[in-house]
Design an enzyme around this catalytic site. Sequence first.
Site, PDB file in Angstrom:
ATOM      1  N   GLY A  86       2.142  -4.927   8.408  1.00 15.53           N
ATOM      2  CA  GLY A  86       3.324  -5.409   9.118  1.00 15.53           C
ATOM      3  C   GLY A  86       4.541  -4.683   8.605  1.00 15.53           C
ATOM      4  N   GLY A  88       6.915  -4.146   6.350  1.00 22.26           N
ATOM      5  CA  GLY A  88       7.188  -4.602   4.989  1.00 22.26           C
ATOM      6  C   GLY A  88       8.554  -4.183   4.497  1.00 22.26           C
ATOM      7  N   ARG A  89       9.156  -3.273   5.217  1.00 25.46           N
ATOM      8  CA  ARG A  89      10.495  -2.810   4.813  1.00 25.46           C
ATOM      9  C   ARG A  89      11.304  -2.450   6.050  1.00 25.46           C
ATOM     10  NH1 ARG A  89       8.945   3.441   3.436  1.00 25.46           N
ATOM     11  NH2 ARG A  89       6.982   3.261   4.527  1.00 25.46           N
ATOM     12  N   LYS A 108      15.106   0.519   8.771  1.00 26.06           N
ATOM     13  CA  LYS A 108      14.005   0.786   7.829  1.00 26.06           C
ATOM     14  C   LYS A 108      14.596   0.858   6.423  1.00 26.06           C
ATOM     15  CE  LYS A 108      10.186   4.074   7.290  1.00 26.06           C
ATOM     16  NZ  LYS A 108       9.555   5.250   7.932  1.00 26.06           N
ATOM     17  N   ASP A 120       9.074  -3.450  -2.426  1.00 25.71           N
ATOM     18  CA  ASP A 120      10.417  -4.033  -2.573  1.00 25.71           C
ATOM     19  C   ASP A 120      11.170  -4.095  -1.249  1.00 25.71           C
ATOM     20  OD1 ASP A 120      10.863  -1.380  -2.113  1.00 25.71           O
ATOM     21  OD2 ASP A 120      11.948  -0.987  -3.983  1.00 25.71           O
ATOM     22  N   GLY A 121      10.559  -3.590  -0.191  1.00 31.22           N
ATOM     23  CA  GLY A 121      11.218  -3.646   1.120  1.00 31.22           C
ATOM     24  C   GLY A 121      12.336  -2.636   1.290  1.00 31.22           C
ATOM     25  N   ARG A 172      16.295   3.575  13.109  1.00 32.69           N
ATOM     26  CA  ARG A 172      15.522   4.448  13.980  1.00 32.69           C
ATOM     27  C   ARG A 172      15.323   3.816  15.349  1.00 32.69           C
ATOM     28  NH1 ARG A 172       9.391   4.586  11.434  1.00 32.69           N
ATOM     29  NH2 ARG A 172       8.999   2.358  11.599  1.00 32.69           N
ATOM     30  N   ASP A 244      -2.128   2.289  11.948  1.00 28.22           N
ATOM     31  CA  ASP A 244      -0.856   1.550  12.036  1.00 28.22           C
ATOM     32  C   ASP A 244       0.316   2.498  12.236  1.00 28.22           C
ATOM     33  OD1 ASP A 244      -1.836   2.085   9.301  1.00 28.22           O
ATOM     34  OD2 ASP A 244       0.163   1.483   8.702  1.00 28.22           O
ATOM     35  N   ASP A 254       6.808   6.952  12.017  1.00 25.38           N
ATOM     36  CA  ASP A 254       6.493   6.790  10.594  1.00 25.38           C
ATOM     37  C   ASP A 254       6.371   8.119   9.862  1.00 25.38           C
ATOM     38  OD1 ASP A 254       6.733   4.139  10.888  1.00 25.38           O
ATOM     39  OD2 ASP A 254       4.761   3.605  10.113  1.00 25.38           O
TER      40      ASP A 254
HETATM   41  P1  AMP Z   1       3.398   3.504   5.899  1.00 27.69           P
HETATM   42  O1  AMP Z   1       1.989   4.041   5.984  1.00 27.69           O
HETATM   43  O2  AMP Z   1       4.295   4.307   5.023  1.00 27.69           O
HETATM   44  O3  AMP Z   1       3.972   3.317   7.260  1.00 27.69           O
HETATM   45  O4  AMP Z   1       3.329   2.061   5.200  1.00 27.69           O
HETATM   46  C1  AMP Z   1       2.200   1.240   5.202  1.00 27.69           C
HETATM   47  C2  AMP Z   1       2.561  -0.207   4.997  1.00 27.69           C
HETATM   48  O5  AMP Z   1       3.202  -0.415   3.735  1.00 27.69           O
HETATM   49  C3  AMP Z   1       3.498  -0.772   6.049  1.00 27.69           C
HETATM   50  O6  AMP Z   1       3.063  -2.062   6.365  1.00 27.69           O
HETATM   51  C4  AMP Z   1       4.840  -0.789   5.352  1.00 27.69           C
HETATM   52  O7  AMP Z   1       5.688  -1.769   5.876  1.00 27.69           O
HETATM   53  C5  AMP Z   1       4.439  -1.089   3.909  1.00 27.69           C
HETATM   54  N1  AMP Z   1       5.421  -0.556   2.961  1.00 27.69           N
HETATM   55  C6  AMP Z   1       5.636   0.724   2.646  1.00 27.69           C
HETATM   56  N2  AMP Z   1       6.628   0.841   1.740  1.00 27.69           N
HETATM   57  C7  AMP Z   1       7.072  -0.394   1.460  1.00 27.69           C
HETATM   58  C8  AMP Z   1       8.093  -0.931   0.601  1.00 27.69           C
HETATM   59  N3  AMP Z   1       8.867  -0.151  -0.166  1.00 27.69           N
HETATM   60  N4  AMP Z   1       8.245  -2.267   0.582  1.00 27.69           N
HETATM   61  C9  AMP Z   1       7.467  -3.054   1.336  1.00 27.69           C
HETATM   62  N5  AMP Z   1       6.507  -2.611   2.156  1.00 27.69           N
HETATM   63  C10 AMP Z   1       6.296  -1.299   2.226  1.00 27.69           C
HETATM   64 MG    MG Z   2       3.645   2.702   8.883  1.00 26.47          MG
END
Ligand code: AMP
Ligand code: MG
Length: 472
Positions: A86, A88-89, A108, A120-121, A172, A244, A254
Amino acid sequence: MSLHIPFDNTYARLPSRFYTRQNPVPVREPELIAFNAGLAKQLGIRAGSEAERALVFSGNRVPDGAEPLAQVYAGHQFGGFSPQLGDGRANLLGESVLDDQRFDIQLKGSGPTPYSRMGDGRAWLGPVLREYVVSEAMHALGIPTSRALAATLTGEPVFRETGALPGAVLTRVASSHVRVGTFQYFAARRDLPALERLFAYVAERHYPGISSPDALLDAVIKRQAKLIAQWMSVGFIHGVMNTDNTTLSGETIDYGPCAFLDIYHPDTVFSSIDAHGRYAYSNQPNVIVWNMAQLATALVPLMPDQDAAVEVFTGSVHAMPEMIHNEWRDLFGRKIGLVSASPEDEGLITELLRIMAESRADFTNTFRALAGGKARDQFLDPKTFDIWETGWRKRLGDADDPVALMEATNPAYIPRNHRIEQMIQAAVAGDYGPFERLVTVLASPFDANDHAKDLTYPPEPSEVVQQTFCGT
Ligand code: AMP
Ligand code: MG
């Protein structure tokens, strides 16, 4: 006139199990560092004052009409299934609509959400500026992509392996953020009503006229086939083609450890977390087929006869490699000056790529130099090019203006990794000049310009970027 975004939100009307409503988490000291006025205008956004933009695009002020939420989804990450991921940030403020054109406006790096897991979001300045530059460059190259509307500093440190870094937020814009993983999330939970809702939503938003899941699958496959061929044609490596990060709209999203090839080699990998080369340059066509197979699997429950559906979907997925290949041939044909390359022309393309790899030729500069007759200089062993050139010139014969075609197809400028790294280092030190210059030059990637010649240079040995890191 104060800042105004013409919101008309539809995702927030979906059932509550599609997301968690939540505002961005405010930051200490918002400061606007970039704003894409041209894009804002296209979206019908009234820019307001700089102070307002800093507040809104850092998440400190929720603009009128926004209904902030974090979307939930699942996904295969490097082949392993995570049933719940989901935003997360990230935080979807809402959708802006102008002239029937609907776009997600998403922050983002906007703070933790229920989907943050251990994260840490937040985001730091480096990946925010990287995504800004690369996504805008992709757009200018004519490749479907999310875009960058704004970047702000938060005035708060973000802690990563290398220590404390300046925190930042990227705004974005995408035609939506529905992912293969969004379907997988509901399929994995056997939530058929939600799957039906999501299917209807995506069909209406992205594929008007499509009324069955098999037609949707075919339409997504078509767009993704074209997209991946476009990536290949400019030497783009996404780096994290997890399900995702694969959209239903067919846009690139992404941007994490993404990078463009300098020296051409099909096995190139940059991402520090891609130890086995799953997302290597030349593997991207295979991976997208695999990702479409996951979408197909998630769509099966929507079909009345599931055994028959498996058969039909399998046929669609199996047809995809040839579709990508045809797109690839078409695009690479254009790169060597052929308006419509035939299967017989393929040998010419693959042989050029083969000698480029052997001779460590720069991908972008070699293709660009073909039009000017200077590609020979790109080869360690120019004689291999001479042999190829003889066959090529023969094939070109009296083709209609191949030079114009090649100049309009082969960019002079791509966001080279070493330039991005240098730009980030300058920005961390407070100098946004290199960032602004990259944004400006990359907005017209096909117009070679003497003042930006240095941006066409491949990295010196000391400048080569060996690895890129995720946007976290
Ligand atoms: P990504 O493949 O970079 O798109 O990230 C994969 C998952 O990790 C997604 O659900 C993001 O929301 C979560 N995520 C990545 N970096 C962070 C962060 N710094 N804090 C919280 N969630 C993160
Ligand atoms: Mg992603």
